[in-house]
Design a protein around this motif. Structure first.
Motif, PDB file in Angstrom:
ATOM      1  N   PHE A   1     -48.332  22.838 -40.990  1.00  0.00           N
ATOM      2  CA  PHE A   1     -48.220  23.370 -42.796  1.00  0.00           C
ATOM      3  C   PHE A   1     -49.116  24.966 -42.780  1.00  0.00           C
ATOM      4  O   PHE A   1     -49.062  25.258 -43.749  1.00  0.00           O
ATOM      5  CB  PHE A   1     -48.434  22.143 -43.328  1.00  0.00           C
ATOM      6  N   SER A   2     -50.077  24.899 -41.279  1.00  0.00           N
ATOM      7  CA  SER A   2     -50.723  26.489 -42.294  1.00  0.00           C
ATOM      8  C   SER A   2     -50.175  27.407 -41.210  1.00  0.00           C
ATOM      9  O   SER A   2     -50.442  28.609 -41.558  1.00  0.00           O
ATOM     10  CB  SER A   2     -52.459  26.161 -41.758  1.00  0.00           C
ATOM     11  N   THR A   3     -49.179  27.201 -40.384  1.00  0.00           N
ATOM     12  CA  THR A   3     -48.446  28.457 -40.308  1.00  0.00           C
ATOM     13  C   THR A   3     -47.163  28.954 -40.763  1.00  0.00           C
ATOM     14  O   THR A   3     -46.610  27.973 -41.360  1.00  0.00           O
ATOM     15  CB  THR A   3     -47.697  27.859 -38.708  1.00  0.00           C
ATOM     16  N   ASN A   4     -47.526  30.303 -40.747  1.00  0.00           N
ATOM     17  CA  ASN A   4     -45.961  30.950 -41.862  1.00  0.00           C
ATOM     18  C   ASN A   4     -45.027  31.123 -41.317  1.00  0.00           C
ATOM     19  O   ASN A   4     -43.796  31.677 -41.417  1.00  0.00           O
ATOM     20  CB  ASN A   4     -46.816  32.096 -42.242  1.00  0.00           C
ATOM     21  N   TYR A   5     -45.087  31.485 -39.606  1.00  0.00           N
ATOM     22  CA  TYR A   5     -44.370  32.019 -39.290  1.00  0.00           C
ATOM     23  C   TYR A   5     -44.310  31.924 -37.404  1.00  0.00           C
ATOM     24  O   TYR A   5     -45.443  31.902 -36.688  1.00  0.00           O
ATOM     25  CB  TYR A   5     -44.586  34.094 -39.317  1.00  0.00           C
ATOM     26  N   MET A   6     -43.379  31.192 -37.118  1.00  0.00           N
ATOM     27  CA  MET A   6     -43.040  31.699 -35.621  1.00  0.00           C
ATOM     28  C   MET A   6     -42.370  32.459 -34.578  1.00  0.00           C
ATOM     29  O   MET A   6     -41.407  32.822 -35.020  1.00  0.00           O
ATOM     30  CB  MET A   6     -42.608  29.876 -35.397  1.00  0.00           C
ATOM     31  N   GLY A   7     -42.766  32.849 -33.507  1.00  0.00           N
ATOM     32  CA  GLY A   7     -42.225  33.636 -33.128  1.00  0.00           C
ATOM     33  C   GLY A   7     -42.000  33.131 -31.551  1.00  0.00           C
ATOM     34  O   GLY A   7     -42.303  32.446 -30.927  1.00  0.00           O
ATOM     35  N   TRP A   8     -41.761  34.209 -30.705  1.00  0.00           N
ATOM     36  CA  TRP A   8     -41.231  33.798 -29.042  1.00  0.00           C
ATOM     37  C   TRP A   8     -41.154  35.600 -29.093  1.00  0.00           C
ATOM     38  O   TRP A   8     -40.643  35.955 -29.444  1.00  0.00           O
ATOM     39  CB  TRP A   8     -39.664  33.394 -29.061  1.00  0.00           C
ATOM     40  N   PHE A   9     -41.688  35.142 -27.903  1.00  0.00           N
ATOM     41  CA  PHE A   9     -42.593  36.656 -26.981  1.00  0.00           C
ATOM     42  C   PHE A   9     -41.849  36.450 -25.407  1.00  0.00           C
ATOM     43  O   PHE A   9     -41.900  35.635 -24.897  1.00  0.00           O
ATOM     44  CB  PHE A   9     -44.159  36.789 -27.254  1.00  0.00           C
ATOM     45  N   ARG A  10     -42.384  37.061 -24.694  1.00  0.00           N
ATOM     46  CA  ARG A  10     -41.609  37.003 -23.470  1.00  0.00           C
ATOM     47  C   ARG A  10     -42.926  38.250 -22.499  1.00  0.00           C
ATOM     48  O   ARG A  10     -43.303  39.316 -23.101  1.00  0.00           O
ATOM     49  CB  ARG A  10     -39.886  37.210 -22.691  1.00  0.00           C
ATOM     50  N   GLN A  11     -42.947  37.753 -21.502  1.00  0.00           N
ATOM     51  CA  GLN A  11     -43.651  38.971 -21.252  1.00  0.00           C
ATOM     52  C   GLN A  11     -43.293  38.546 -18.866  1.00  0.00           C
ATOM     53  O   GLN A  11     -43.042  37.959 -18.106  1.00  0.00           O
ATOM     54  CB  GLN A  11     -45.050  38.204 -20.453  1.00  0.00           C
ATOM     55  N   ALA A  12     -42.853  40.030 -18.699  1.00  0.00           N
ATOM     56  CA  ALA A  12     -42.590  40.224 -17.105  1.00  0.00           C
ATOM     57  C   ALA A  12     -43.479  40.473 -16.404  1.00  0.00           C
ATOM     58  O   ALA A  12     -44.471  40.811 -16.799  1.00  0.00           O
ATOM     59  CB  ALA A  12     -41.524  40.950 -16.781  1.00  0.00           C
ATOM     60  N   PRO A  13     -43.174  40.320 -15.134  1.00  0.00           N
ATOM     61  CA  PRO A  13     -44.567  40.624 -14.589  1.00  0.00           C
ATOM     62  C   PRO A  13     -44.925  42.262 -14.271  1.00  0.00           C
ATOM     63  O   PRO A  13     -43.836  42.879 -14.560  1.00  0.00           O
ATOM     64  CB  PRO A  13     -44.556  40.031 -12.813  1.00  0.00           C
ATOM     65  N   GLY A  14     -46.388  43.026 -14.221  1.00  0.00           N
ATOM     66  CA  GLY A  14     -46.220  43.467 -14.967  1.00  0.00           C
ATOM     67  C   GLY A  14     -46.420  44.781 -15.905  1.00  0.00           C
ATOM     68  O   GLY A  14     -45.999  46.274 -16.600  1.00  0.00           O
ATOM     69  N   LYS A  15     -44.830  43.610 -16.980  1.00  0.00           N
ATOM     70  CA  LYS A  15     -44.883  44.278 -17.844  1.00  0.00           C
ATOM     71  C   LYS A  15     -45.593  44.191 -19.431  1.00  0.00           C
ATOM     72  O   LYS A  15     -46.562  43.171 -18.945  1.00  0.00           O
ATOM     73  CB  LYS A  15     -43.838  44.309 -18.752  1.00  0.00           C
ATOM     74  N   GLU A  16     -45.553  44.323 -20.968  1.00  0.00           N
ATOM     75  CA  GLU A  16     -46.141  43.916 -21.803  1.00  0.00           C
ATOM     76  C   GLU A  16     -45.721  42.696 -22.299  1.00  0.00           C
ATOM     77  O   GLU A  16     -44.440  43.100 -22.079  1.00  0.00           O
ATOM     78  CB  GLU A  16     -47.003  45.126 -22.834  1.00  0.00           C
ATOM     79  N   ARG A  17     -46.712  42.104 -23.527  1.00  0.00           N
ATOM     80  CA  ARG A  17     -45.394  40.850 -23.841  1.00  0.00           C
ATOM     81  C   ARG A  17     -45.407  41.545 -25.294  1.00  0.00           C
ATOM     82  O   ARG A  17     -45.215  42.590 -25.568  1.00  0.00           O
ATOM     83  CB  ARG A  17     -46.896  40.650 -24.364  1.00  0.00           C
ATOM     84  N   GLU A  18     -43.649  41.056 -24.471  1.00  0.00           N
ATOM     85  CA  GLU A  18     -42.568  41.209 -25.940  1.00  0.00           C
ATOM     86  C   GLU A  18     -42.005  40.439 -27.115  1.00  0.00           C
ATOM     87  O   GLU A  18     -41.579  39.105 -26.482  1.00  0.00           O
ATOM     88  CB  GLU A  18     -41.745  42.570 -25.139  1.00  0.00           C
ATOM     89  N   PHE A  19     -42.056  40.889 -28.154  1.00  0.00           N
ATOM     90  CA  PHE A  19     -41.165  39.731 -28.917  1.00  0.00           C
ATOM     91  C   PHE A  19     -39.788  40.105 -28.629  1.00  0.00           C
ATOM     92  O   PHE A  19     -39.573  40.901 -28.256  1.00  0.00           O
ATOM     93  CB  PHE A  19     -42.019  40.659 -30.625  1.00  0.00           C
ATOM     94  N   VAL A  20     -39.140  39.189 -29.175  1.00  0.00           N
ATOM     95  CA  VAL A  20     -37.822  38.932 -29.352  1.00  0.00           C
ATOM     96  C   VAL A  20     -37.194  37.819 -30.017  1.00  0.00           C
ATOM     97  O   VAL A  20     -36.379  38.255 -30.138  1.00  0.00           O
ATOM     98  CB  VAL A  20     -37.583  37.773 -27.809  1.00  0.00           C
TER      99      VAL A  20
END
Length: 123
Positions: A28-47
């Protein structure tokens, strides 16, 4: 808050997978849920991102029209339906929760993270 991601695996290009993120603890303390992904050698990306009430963030171009986020509030679970998968979708997928941000696409604004689930798309 604890997040448990699951559903990753190996799939052929053009296939589908559905990831799940089960939240427990003080959800209940969380406002927003997200999925991210990270490929080898790349930055974490919001999806994808969604509130517990169901309001979602516009998808990035890289997944628009192919990925869809949803949530089951009663189960404290967020889903990521992925279709028409491409080899470039191969990555570790993480679910995350933010206490204060709304519709954030920036990973540093998320407070809790799941362990990640690997998605591999073969050509």
């Amino acid at each position: 808050v604890q997040l448990q991601a699951s559903g990753g695996g190996l799939v052929q290009a053009g296939g589908s997978l559905k990831l799940s993120c089960a939240a427990s603890g003080r959800t209940f303390s969380t406002n927003y849920m997200g999925w991210f992904r990270q490929a080898p050698g790349k930055e974490r990306e919001f999806v994808a991102g969604i509130t517990w009430n169901g309001a979602s963030t516009p998808y990035p171009d890289s997944v628009k029209g192919r990925f869809s986020i949803s949530r089951d509030r009663a189960k404290n679970t967020v889903y990521l339906q992925m279709s028409s998968l491409k080899p470039e979708d191969t990555a570790v997928y993480y679910c995350a929760a933010s206490r204060t941000s709304y519709r954030s696409t920036v990973y540093s604004q998320y407070d809790y993270w799941g362990q990640g689930t690997l998605v591999t798309v073969s050509s």
